[in-house]
Design a protein around this motif. Structure first.
Motif, PDB file in Angstrom:
ATOM      1  N   UNK A  85       0.845  -1.187   0.000  1.00  0.00           N
ATOM      2  CA  UNK A  85       0.000   0.000   0.000  1.00  0.00           C
ATOM      3  C   UNK A  85       0.881   1.238   0.000  1.00  0.00           C
ATOM      4  N   UNK A  86       0.437   2.272  -0.700  1.00  0.00           N
ATOM      5  CA  UNK A  86       1.096   3.574  -0.662  1.00  0.00           C
ATOM      6  C   UNK A  86       0.394   4.421   0.390  1.00  0.00           C
ATOM      7  N   UNK A  87       1.145   4.867   1.379  1.00  0.00           N
ATOM      8  CA  UNK A  87       0.624   5.715   2.441  1.00  0.00           C
ATOM      9  C   UNK A  87       0.927   7.165   2.096  1.00  0.00           C
ATOM     10  N   UNK A  88      -0.081   8.005   2.045  1.00  0.00           N
ATOM     11  CA  UNK A  88       0.097   9.438   1.831  1.00  0.00           C
ATOM     12  C   UNK A  88      -0.409  10.167   3.071  1.00  0.00           C
ATOM     13  N   UNK A  89       0.468  11.027   3.658  1.00  0.00           N
ATOM     14  CA  UNK A  89       0.069  11.835   4.806  1.00  0.00           C
ATOM     15  C   UNK A  89       0.353  13.284   4.466  1.00  0.00           C
ATOM     16  N   UNK A  90      -0.713  14.092   4.417  1.00  0.00           N
ATOM     17  CA  UNK A  90      -0.541  15.510   4.074  1.00  0.00           C
ATOM     18  C   UNK A  90      -1.096  16.382   5.189  1.00  0.00           C
ATOM     19  N   UNK A  91      -0.244  17.295   5.670  1.00  0.00           N
ATOM     20  CA  UNK A  91      -0.589  18.266   6.704  1.00  0.00           C
ATOM     21  C   UNK A  91      -0.088  19.613   6.199  1.00  0.00           C
ATOM     22  N   UNK A  92      -0.908  20.300   5.440  1.00  0.00           N
ATOM     23  CA  UNK A  92      -0.463  21.509   4.756  1.00  0.00           C
ATOM     24  C   UNK A  92      -1.589  22.521   4.704  1.00  0.00           C
ATOM     25  N   UNK A  93      -1.274  23.685   4.136  1.00  0.00           N
ATOM     26  CA  UNK A  93      -2.300  24.712   3.967  1.00  0.00           C
ATOM     27  C   UNK A  93      -3.417  24.214   3.072  1.00  0.00           C
ATOM     28  N   UNK A 136       4.912   7.024   1.740  1.00  0.00           N
ATOM     29  CA  UNK A 136       5.683   5.869   2.190  1.00  0.00           C
ATOM     30  C   UNK A 136       5.039   4.601   1.641  1.00  0.00           C
ATOM     31  N   UNK A 137       5.854   3.550   1.523  1.00  0.00           N
ATOM     32  CA  UNK A 137       5.374   2.247   1.073  1.00  0.00           C
ATOM     33  C   UNK A 137       5.372   1.276   2.253  1.00  0.00           C
ATOM     34  N   UNK A 138       4.275   0.566   2.434  1.00  0.00           N
ATOM     35  CA  UNK A 138       4.170  -0.421   3.506  1.00  0.00           C
ATOM     36  C   UNK A 138       3.535  -1.688   2.949  1.00  0.00           C
ATOM     37  N   UNK A 139       3.584  -2.750   3.754  1.00  0.00           N
ATOM     38  CA  UNK A 139       2.925  -4.011   3.397  1.00  0.00           C
ATOM     39  C   UNK A 139       1.962  -4.362   4.525  1.00  0.00           C
TER      40      UNK A 139
END
Length: 543
Positions: A85-93, A136-139
């Motif tokens: 799985x591709x994990x996307x974490x966004x904390x932005x304006x 990030x990439x995780x399994x």
């Protein structure tokens, strides 16, 4: 080296959290240390966005976002499929962070009951080198992951990710079976009692609920083996539902329970006695009282029942007063705990009105209420309230008949919700035997317009909080719900993944740790609203 950098960052974060009046300065102080911690905190399967190639990208992308809130992520996935799985974490304006506040997306690797095989810890700030967006990439493996923000004061930012087996959506119902156990006689019947154990399994999303019903009754939650000790032929049906909403076919087991040999095969003894003031003809003046007595020397009396003038049997709990003048018959019976029922007994007597007494019937009236349309029809239902008074001997009975049916006793307002034209007749009789003329109401019920509007439901959490917004000692959760359509049907809650229960009063929680309270409200049309509240409780006197 990683531990040193991590310690420095956490120390700086604590200072930043305390200095809430200058968040941008705190973020600037951390800007140098954050990238190094990010590279060392993500597990071996997670890589910086710049190093991800198209070949390495996973088929599924899971995205979390954060804003200025310290109590919840702005958005988060609830489920995923096992595998890369591709994990996307966004904390932005762009996601609503206007204060420059730093958040983390951290997978819990210590709390029991969750998967601990992904060590993900992404720190994001609108002012970091990637503009607050990290990949990030995780399994992932089947089960449940807990994620949270480790920034001090952000403890309520937590949630769960449910991961199911690969291969698409779960459309397979659980497997469910039942076994009957107990002492059996030569005919295979269960002596004294039978115990039914229901087992359910689901290899995909997992079992959510197991239910059973006894002898065609309503289904109830199954939580422990069911003991059936009433003598006779019995049927237990059962079913299971998984977390994806798939429900198994209904299964059943049939068996017979018999009384232990040589124990109780004798029916109870039951008698009836009539008391009251009698006239010269032996009639009871004004009223007669019937007292039923039952005894059993074996297994003991289980139930006592009576019937007045051929009406259906009802439970006998206290002496019966009969005041309506005329010839009366009370029949009665008793059943013991071994299932033996006595022969039906009876007493016959006559109730006479007091001499020179009441000859005036009661006064009776009825009133309709409910929502009406422009034509005067009642929308959804009409309620009939009957009022009666008697200045002489007093009211004995009030009866009504709906749409030409048999007269039945009026115990409380009658709700009529079947669409169509209706006629309700009613009458009253006093203790002297005088019956009022029959009166009639005519009205029409129409079906309401379909209700597709969800109920409103919300949760409010109160209690003493520390500097990090944690609740000290305990927290109280109050649910509020309303519905402008068909009206509320029920409000329910589930604390920390437990089965949903009816909400009747504010909920007090005093167990230290992170908590998740799920709640939902349903209206009478079947529309449901859901919500979630997350909070942290710390021990009083703790840091």
């Amino acid at each position: 080296m990683t531990r040193v950098i991590g310690a420095l960052v956490i120390r700086a974060l604590r200072r930043a959290s305390a200095a809430v009046t200058a968040p941008r300065l705190a973020v600037a102080l951390l800007a140098v240390a954050l990238p190094a911690l990010l590279l060392s905190s993500v597990n071996a399967a997670a890589q910086p966005r710049a190093q991800l190639s198209a070949a390495q990208a996973a088929d599924q992308t899971l995205t979390w976002t954060a804003d200025d809130s310290m109590t919840a992520y702005k958005s988060a996935p609830e489920s995923a499929t096992a595998g890369p799985a591709t994990i996307v974490f966004e904390n932005s304006a762009a996601t609503g962070n206007t204060s420059g506040m730093t958040h983390t997306l951290t997978f819990d690797t210590s709390t029991p009951g969750y998967n601990h095989d992904v060590s993900l810890n992404i720190i994001a700030s609108p002012f970091d080198a990637d503009g607050g967006r990290h990949v990030a990439q995780v399994n992932l493996t089947p089960g449940k992951y807990r994620y949270h923000c480790v920034i001090p004061g952000h403890g309520q930012m937590t949630g769960e990710l449910v991961v199911t087996e690969g291969g698409g959506e779960d459309t397979t119902a659980p497997q469910v079976s039942a076994q009957v156990a107990g002492d059996q006689d030569a005919n295979g019947d269960y002596v004294g009692a039978a115990t039914v154990t229901v087992s359910a399994s689901d290899t995909e999303s997992g079992v959510d609920t197991v239910e059973y019903a006894l002898d065609g009754g309503s289904f109830a939650a199954y939580s422990a083996p069911v003991s059936v000790n009433q003598v006779g032929a019995r049927t237990v049906t059962f079913r299971a539902t998984d977390k994806a909403g798939n429900t198994s076919a209904v299964g059943s087991v049939e068996f017979t329970v018999v009384a232990p040999q040589g124990e109780d095969t004798t029916a109870p003894t039951v008698t009836g006695k009539v008391t009251g003031e009698q006239n010269a003809a032996g009639h009871y003046v004004g009223a007669a009282t019937v007292t039923v007595t039952a005894s059993d020397t074996g297994s003991g009396v289980d139930t006592v029942e009576y019937s007045l003038d051929g009406q259906p049997f009802a439970a006998y709990t206290a002496p019966l007063a009969v005041s309506q003048p005329g010839a009366r018959t009370v029949t009665f019976r008793a059943t013991d705990k071994a299932g033996n029922t006595s022969a039906v007994g009876s007493v016959e007597f006559t109730v006479a009105a007091p001499q020179g007494g009441d000859t005036t019937p009661p006064q009776v009236s009825a009133q309709l209420s409910g929502d009406q349309d422009s034509a005067g029809n009642y929308v959804g239902a009409a309620t009939v309230m009957i009022s009666v008074s008697d200045t002489g001997s007093g009211v004995a009975t009030v009866e009504y008949s709906l749409d030409g049916g048999a007269y039945v006793e009026y115990p409380s307002p009658v709700s009529v919700n079947k669409a169509g034209a209706h006629t309700l007749s009613y009458r009253a009789t006093d203790r002297a035997g005088n019956t009022s003329p029959v009166a009639t109401l005519r009205f029409t019920v129409v079906a309401p317009e379909e209700d597709t509007t969800l109920p409103q439901v919300s949760a409010a959490i109160t209690g003493t909080q520390d500097w990090a917004w944690n609740y000290v000692g305990s927290a109280t959760v109050k649910l509020t719900a309303s519905d402008v359509g068909s009206g509320l049907d029920k409000v329910e809650y589930s604390l920390d993944g437990q089965p949903f229960a009816a909400y009747t009063k504010p909920l007090s929680v005093d167990q230290p740790g992170a908590h998740t309270l799920s709640y939902r409200a349903s209206d009478k049309a079947g529309n449901m609203s859901v919500g979630t509240a997350r909070f942290m409780i710390v021990e009083a006197g703790g840091e």
